[in-house]
Design a protein around this motif. Structure first.
Motif, mmCIF file in Angstrom:
data_model
loop_
_atom_site.group_PDB
_atom_site.id
_atom_site.type_symbol
_atom_site.label_atom_id
_atom_site.label_comp_id
_atom_site.label_asym_id
_atom_site.label_seq_id
_atom_site.Cartn_x
_atom_site.Cartn_y
_atom_site.Cartn_z
ATOM 1 N N ALA A 85 -15.838 -53.052 -47.802
ATOM 2 C CA ALA A 85 -15.693 -53.380 -49.219
ATOM 3 C C ALA A 85 -15.114 -52.179 -49.948
ATOM 4 C CB ALA A 85 -17.041 -53.777 -49.811
ATOM 5 N N PHE A 86 -14.093 -52.435 -50.754
ATOM 6 C CA PHE A 86 -13.459 -51.386 -51.545
ATOM 7 C C PHE A 86 -13.413 -51.864 -52.991
ATOM 8 C CE2 PHE A 86 -9.587 -49.837 -53.635
ATOM 9 C CZ PHE A 86 -9.789 -48.462 -53.543
ATOM 10 N N SER A 87 -13.681 -50.955 -53.925
ATOM 11 C CA SER A 87 -13.631 -51.338 -55.334
ATOM 12 C C SER A 87 -13.063 -50.199 -56.164
ATOM 13 C CB SER A 87 -15.020 -51.700 -55.853
ATOM 14 O OG SER A 87 -15.861 -50.559 -55.921
ATOM 15 N N THR A 88 -12.432 -50.568 -57.269
ATOM 16 C CA THR A 88 -11.965 -49.592 -58.251
ATOM 17 C C THR A 88 -12.461 -50.042 -59.619
ATOM 18 O OG1 THR A 88 -10.035 -48.489 -59.208
ATOM 19 C CG2 THR A 88 -9.746 -50.767 -58.490
ATOM 20 N N THR A 89 -12.978 -49.083 -60.389
ATOM 21 C CA THR A 89 -13.660 -49.386 -61.650
ATOM 22 C C THR A 89 -13.161 -48.457 -62.743
ATOM 23 O OG1 THR A 89 -15.633 -50.029 -60.403
ATOM 24 C CG2 THR A 89 -15.912 -49.620 -62.757
ATOM 25 N N THR A 130 -13.158 -57.311 -50.617
ATOM 26 C CA THR A 130 -14.177 -57.431 -49.574
ATOM 27 C C THR A 130 -13.619 -58.238 -48.415
ATOM 28 O OG1 THR A 130 -15.915 -57.386 -51.261
ATOM 29 C CG2 THR A 130 -16.544 -58.130 -49.065
ATOM 30 N N SER A 131 -13.765 -57.730 -47.187
ATOM 31 C CA SER A 131 -13.234 -58.439 -46.021
ATOM 32 C C SER A 131 -13.895 -59.809 -45.894
ATOM 33 C CB SER A 131 -13.484 -57.615 -44.759
ATOM 34 O OG SER A 131 -14.866 -57.353 -44.575
ATOM 35 N N GLY A 132 -13.066 -60.820 -45.737
ATOM 36 C CA GLY A 132 -13.569 -62.177 -45.551
ATOM 37 C C GLY A 132 -13.758 -62.960 -46.829
ATOM 38 N N PHE A 133 -13.580 -62.315 -48.003
ATOM 39 C CA PHE A 133 -13.798 -63.006 -49.270
ATOM 40 C C PHE A 133 -12.734 -62.622 -50.283
ATOM 41 C CE2 PHE A 133 -18.074 -62.608 -47.488
ATOM 42 C CZ PHE A 133 -18.468 -63.927 -47.492
ATOM 43 N N GLU A 134 -12.542 -63.510 -51.229
ATOM 44 C CA GLU A 134 -11.757 -63.201 -52.404
ATOM 45 C C GLU A 134 -12.746 -62.875 -53.516
ATOM 46 O OE1 GLU A 134 -8.742 -62.322 -54.845
ATOM 47 O OE2 GLU A 134 -8.493 -62.868 -52.722
ATOM 48 N N SER A 135 -13.103 -61.604 -53.649
ATOM 49 C CA SER A 135 -14.099 -61.204 -54.634
ATOM 50 C C SER A 135 -13.522 -61.327 -56.041
ATOM 51 C CB SER A 135 -14.545 -59.762 -54.391
ATOM 52 O OG SER A 135 -15.194 -59.647 -53.146
ATOM 53 N N PRO A 136 -14.321 -61.805 -56.991
ATOM 54 C CA PRO A 136 -13.801 -62.018 -58.337
ATOM 55 C C PRO A 136 -13.576 -60.709 -59.097
ATOM 56 C CG PRO A 136 -16.154 -62.443 -58.278
ATOM 57 C CD PRO A 136 -15.732 -62.204 -56.854
ATOM 58 N N PHE A 137 -12.634 -60.746 -60.022
ATOM 59 C CA PHE A 137 -12.476 -59.653 -60.969
ATOM 60 C C PHE A 137 -13.610 -59.750 -61.981
ATOM 61 C CE2 PHE A 137 -11.017 -58.714 -65.299
ATOM 62 C CZ PHE A 137 -10.812 -57.349 -65.190
ATOM 63 N N VAL A 138 -14.296 -58.642 -62.285
ATOM 64 C CA VAL A 138 -15.428 -58.681 -63.212
ATOM 65 C C VAL A 138 -15.207 -57.685 -64.343
ATOM 66 C CG1 VAL A 138 -17.098 -59.527 -61.531
ATOM 67 C CG2 VAL A 138 -16.740 -57.059 -61.763
ATOM 68 N N ASP A 193 -26.954 -65.149 -44.843
ATOM 69 C CA ASP A 193 -26.326 -66.362 -45.377
ATOM 70 C C ASP A 193 -25.207 -66.859 -44.467
ATOM 71 O OD1 ASP A 193 -27.920 -66.268 -47.677
ATOM 72 O OD2 ASP A 193 -26.467 -65.069 -48.788
ATOM 73 N N LEU A 194 -24.438 -65.938 -43.925
ATOM 74 C CA LEU A 194 -23.245 -66.320 -43.166
ATOM 75 C C LEU A 194 -23.511 -66.576 -41.693
ATOM 76 C CD1 LEU A 194 -20.814 -63.675 -44.706
ATOM 77 C CD2 LEU A 194 -20.786 -66.135 -45.168
ATOM 78 N N TYR A 195 -24.334 -65.726 -41.078
ATOM 79 C CA TYR A 195 -24.370 -65.688 -39.616
ATOM 80 C C TYR A 195 -25.709 -66.065 -38.994
ATOM 81 C CZ TYR A 195 -20.251 -62.865 -40.694
ATOM 82 O OH TYR A 195 -19.055 -62.426 -41.183
ATOM 83 N N TRP A 196 -26.734 -66.337 -39.795
ATOM 84 C CA TRP A 196 -28.052 -66.627 -39.213
ATOM 85 C C TRP A 196 -27.961 -67.821 -38.269
ATOM 86 C CZ3 TRP A 196 -32.224 -63.597 -39.469
ATOM 87 C CH2 TRP A 196 -33.424 -64.102 -38.963
ATOM 88 N N GLY A 216 -26.655 -70.477 -40.476
ATOM 89 C CA GLY A 216 -25.668 -69.734 -41.251
ATOM 90 C C GLY A 216 -24.472 -70.595 -41.641
ATOM 91 N N ASN A 217 -23.859 -70.257 -42.777
ATOM 92 C CA ASN A 217 -22.758 -71.067 -43.295
ATOM 93 C C ASN A 217 -21.562 -70.163 -43.603
ATOM 94 O OD1 ASN A 217 -21.025 -72.789 -44.621
ATOM 95 N ND2 ASN A 217 -22.494 -73.416 -46.191
ATOM 96 N N LEU A 218 -20.523 -70.256 -42.774
ATOM 97 C CA LEU A 218 -19.338 -69.416 -42.944
ATOM 98 C C LEU A 218 -18.426 -69.889 -44.063
ATOM 99 C CD1 LEU A 218 -18.398 -68.810 -39.181
ATOM 100 C CD2 LEU A 218 -19.438 -67.186 -40.776
ATOM 101 N N ASP A 219 -18.728 -71.048 -44.662
ATOM 102 C CA ASP A 219 -17.890 -71.591 -45.731
ATOM 103 C C ASP A 219 -18.359 -71.182 -47.120
ATOM 104 O OD1 ASP A 219 -16.211 -72.947 -43.924
ATOM 105 O OD2 ASP A 219 -17.615 -74.636 -43.801
ATOM 106 N N LEU A 220 -19.360 -70.337 -47.210
ATOM 107 C CA LEU A 220 -19.870 -69.920 -48.509
ATOM 108 C C LEU A 220 -18.830 -69.098 -49.268
ATOM 109 C CD1 LEU A 220 -23.488 -68.793 -47.536
ATOM 110 C CD2 LEU A 220 -22.865 -70.850 -48.816
ATOM 111 N N VAL A 221 -18.884 -69.201 -50.580
ATOM 112 C CA VAL A 221 -18.052 -68.369 -51.447
ATOM 113 C C VAL A 221 -18.979 -67.550 -52.339
ATOM 114 C CG1 VAL A 221 -16.155 -70.021 -51.424
ATOM 115 C CG2 VAL A 221 -17.887 -70.149 -53.244
ATOM 116 N N PRO A 222 -18.505 -66.437 -52.884
ATOM 117 C CA PRO A 222 -19.366 -65.603 -53.738
ATOM 118 C C PRO A 222 -19.841 -66.345 -54.986
ATOM 119 C CG PRO A 222 -17.440 -64.367 -53.028
ATOM 120 C CD PRO A 222 -17.200 -65.793 -52.634
#
Length: 609
Positions: free
Chosen positions: A347-351, A373-381, A411-414, A418-424
């Motif tokens: 995960a990489f972020s710039t603030t 974040t790898s694997g997700f399209e993290s929202p702009f906040v 959430d993803l891998y249990w 686990g559910n790999l289709d989850l979104v943030p």
């Protein structure tokens, strides 16, 4: 708006490089005492509560008990000393962030922090920040955040405290804290150990808590050293090692056991140069557990996550009324476990944070953040906040923000579930507060609204397994009151603080209150001191809560304590305290079928030198 965002994020990166060429005069040492400067400098319109030394002293060393009796948070525990989960403004435990010296330490496995694994005795500053904070503190900071800080004081001092206590259910607690230093270096060290058979009675039955024994060790070591007139190195280290027998319920006895360990280490280099303040943090966090279904066997499931972090922040005082802060943050997570494989995540972020005080009365802030974040399209906040000092005694605050939470490894891998289709999760919130500050009286009133989309909830599927899904929408809204009053008349001291919260938190599809969220929750603390003598009374009210298929009755619980100081003016000071918990011997549950302790007692000795 897009051009403004791109400009601020570009400026964030450019200033990090430019700062390497800036040198100027030395600033005061206060600038490097607290590692989490965002909490003070960039939250003028946000409600914050700082727990003072007297509050920390009067309460159990459990962070759960401390906050339950001294904040608006609601807690549910799977029996005393077991897993403890908070609800902050109607949100769930994974939407409450715990911040350790500026770093988010929520578990990468379940997204939570177990508040019964943290001892409040090892921190000299605990603050509560209400409302969304994802811009500054990342995933999970939706309902609010709890801040645990270790202050490093660069002055000549040498202070030590030893404490020991014994209580009901064969509960033994021992602690030691030491702080010493000069204007060149600072050291503080904390150690706290607790061991309990925890075999309390289940009131109204002939049963006891048969499988509830626990023991744990918390240790903190914090160091600071000036390597030059402008540079200071700080090392923060926290360790927790615990073993718990997981309590059963009224209808199902248990024989399970849980061993968990948490290690947090962070090195920080702070450089102060005129109007520029730079901080570089490098850290390693590790969480691991073993779960024994039968404590008498060697068979167990396990899990572990290693977190490697790199964080650089640059604070620029553009003028006496305008300051700007940029943060670049990188995290690498590596997990392994018997139920979720070997997941990895980066995960990489710039603030970019801006605070402006255009007049003596007005202060406002604009904050932006983008995560990758790898694997997700993290929202702009983003977040906006402002405070206006209407009169000398009356101030108004307002803030709004967009916040988020990414799915955890569980959430993803249990396996199974686990559910790999989850979104943030994505959340919007707005908060309006008023503060009245008089000489002997402080009052806060806040109203808020939180709207969450793609809320992650675990539900049974068609195969009978529990699995997480993104439900449609939920909302939380309500009001919080906070009151504090202090009077001193000659040798008499009287201190009162109280909290009340009204919370509606509902699934917008079903229009029903979410489980384990009380509509009403309140507490009152009254303390009195006279010369060497002190006493206090604490009262907690939790209203009725919904559970699956039923409700849990609300309850009132009171505690009372007495203390006396000996040799108060000597080099070695002694203090003896006696406390009665659950004074009225109330039967209550904050998790269904898991009774909490009956009336119990504790005697404590504190030695300071």
């Amino acid at each position: 708006m897009k051009k403004l965002i791109l400009f601020l994020l570009f400026t964030s990166t450019w200033l990090h490089g430019f700062s390497q060429f800036i040198t100027d005069s030395i600033q005061v040492l206060d600038e490097v005492v607290l590692s989490d400067s965002k909490l003070i400098k960039y939250a003028s319109g946000v409600k914050q509560t700082v727990l003072n030394d007297s509050v920390l002293k009067q309460n159990s060393k459990s962070l759960t008990t401390l906050l339950a009796f001294n904040s608006n948070l609601y807690f549910k525990e799977n029996g005393y000393g077991m897993v403890s989960s908070p609800s902050f403004r109607g949100t769930n435990a994974s939407q409450t962030a715990v911040i350790w010296n500026g770093i988010n330490i929520n578990s990468q496995l379940n997204g939570q922090t177990d508040f019964n694994t943290i001892s409040s005795s090892n921190f000299n500053s605990i603050s509560i920040r209400s409302g969304g904070g994802s811009v500054q503190y990342g995933s999970g900071a939706i309902g609010g955040s709890i801040h645990l800080n270790n202050k490093l004081a660069f002055n000549t001092h040498f202070e030590n405290t030893v404490e020991a206590s014994y209580g009901s259910f064969n509960t033994k607690q021992t602690g030691f804290n030491s702080s010493f230093g000069t204007n060149l270096y600072s050291v503080n060290f904390g150690l706290f150990y607790v061991d309990s058979e925890n075999d309390y009675k289940f009131l109204g039955t002939n049963k006891v808590n048969e499988n509830g024994a626990f023991e744990n060790l918390n240790m903190n070591v914090n160091l600071g050293y000036f390597i030059s007139k402008k540079d200071v190195l700080k090392l923060y280290s926290q360790s927790y090692i615990g073993e718990r027998e997981f309590s059963g319920t009224l209808v199902a006895p248990a024989r399970s056991k849980y061993e968990d360990e948490n290690y947090r280490n962070m090195l920080e280099w702070v450089r102060i140069s005129g109007r520029f303040n730079s901080s570089l943090k490098v850290g390693h966090l590790q969480e691991q557990f073993k779960y024994f279904e039968n404590k008498n066997t060697d068979n167990y499931s396990f899990g572990k996550v290693n977190t490697f972090l790199l964080n650089h922040s640059l604070n620029v005082e553009l003028s006496e009324t305008l300051q700007f802060k940029t943060i670049i943050d990188f995290n690498n997570y590596e997990g392994s476990g018997s139920s979720f494989g070997d997941p990895k995540r980066t995960a990489f972020s710039t603030t970019a944070l801006l605070n402006h005080k255009p007049t003596e009365k007005l202060n406002y802030g604009i904050n932006l953040r983008k995560d990758f974040t790898s694997g997700f399209e993290s929202p702009f906040v983003f977040s906006l906040d402002a405070a206006y000092q209407v009169t000398d005694v009356y101030k108004i605050q307002i803030n709004g923000s967009k916040n988020y939470r990414v799915p955890t490894f569980n959430d993803l891998y249990w396996n199974p579930g686990g559910n790999l289709d989850l979104v943030p999760e994505s959340s919007y919130q707005v908060d309006f507060g008023q503060q009245f500050n008089y000489k002997h009286f402080n009052f806060k009133l806040n109203g808020y609204y939180i709207h969450t989309e793609d809320l992650i909830q675990w539900q049974p599927n068609s195969s009978g397994f529990w699995t997480p899904v993104n439900v449609s929408e939920s909302q939380s809204y309500g009001a919080e009151l906070e009151l504090e009053s202090y009077y001193k008349i000659k040798a008499h001291q009287l201190h009162l603080n109280a909290h009340y919260s009204y919370t509606v938190s509902e699934n917008l599809e079903t229009k029903k209150q979410l489980i384990y969220v009380p509509f009403h929750k309140g507490n009152v603390n009254l303390a009195y001191g006279y010369k060497k003598f002190n006493m206090y009374y604490q009262h907690l009210f939790n209203g009725e809560v919904s559970i699956i298929g039923s409700t849990l009755t609300g309850y009132n619980v009171g505690n009372v304590g007495l203390g006396y100081s000996l040799n108060e003016k000597g080099q070695v000071n002694y203090e003896i305290n006696f406390k009665v918990n659950n004074l009225y011997n109330t039967y209550y549950e904050n998790v269904a079928l898991r009774p909490m302790p009956n009336r119990n007692y504790q005697i404590q000795t504190i030695i300071k030198f």
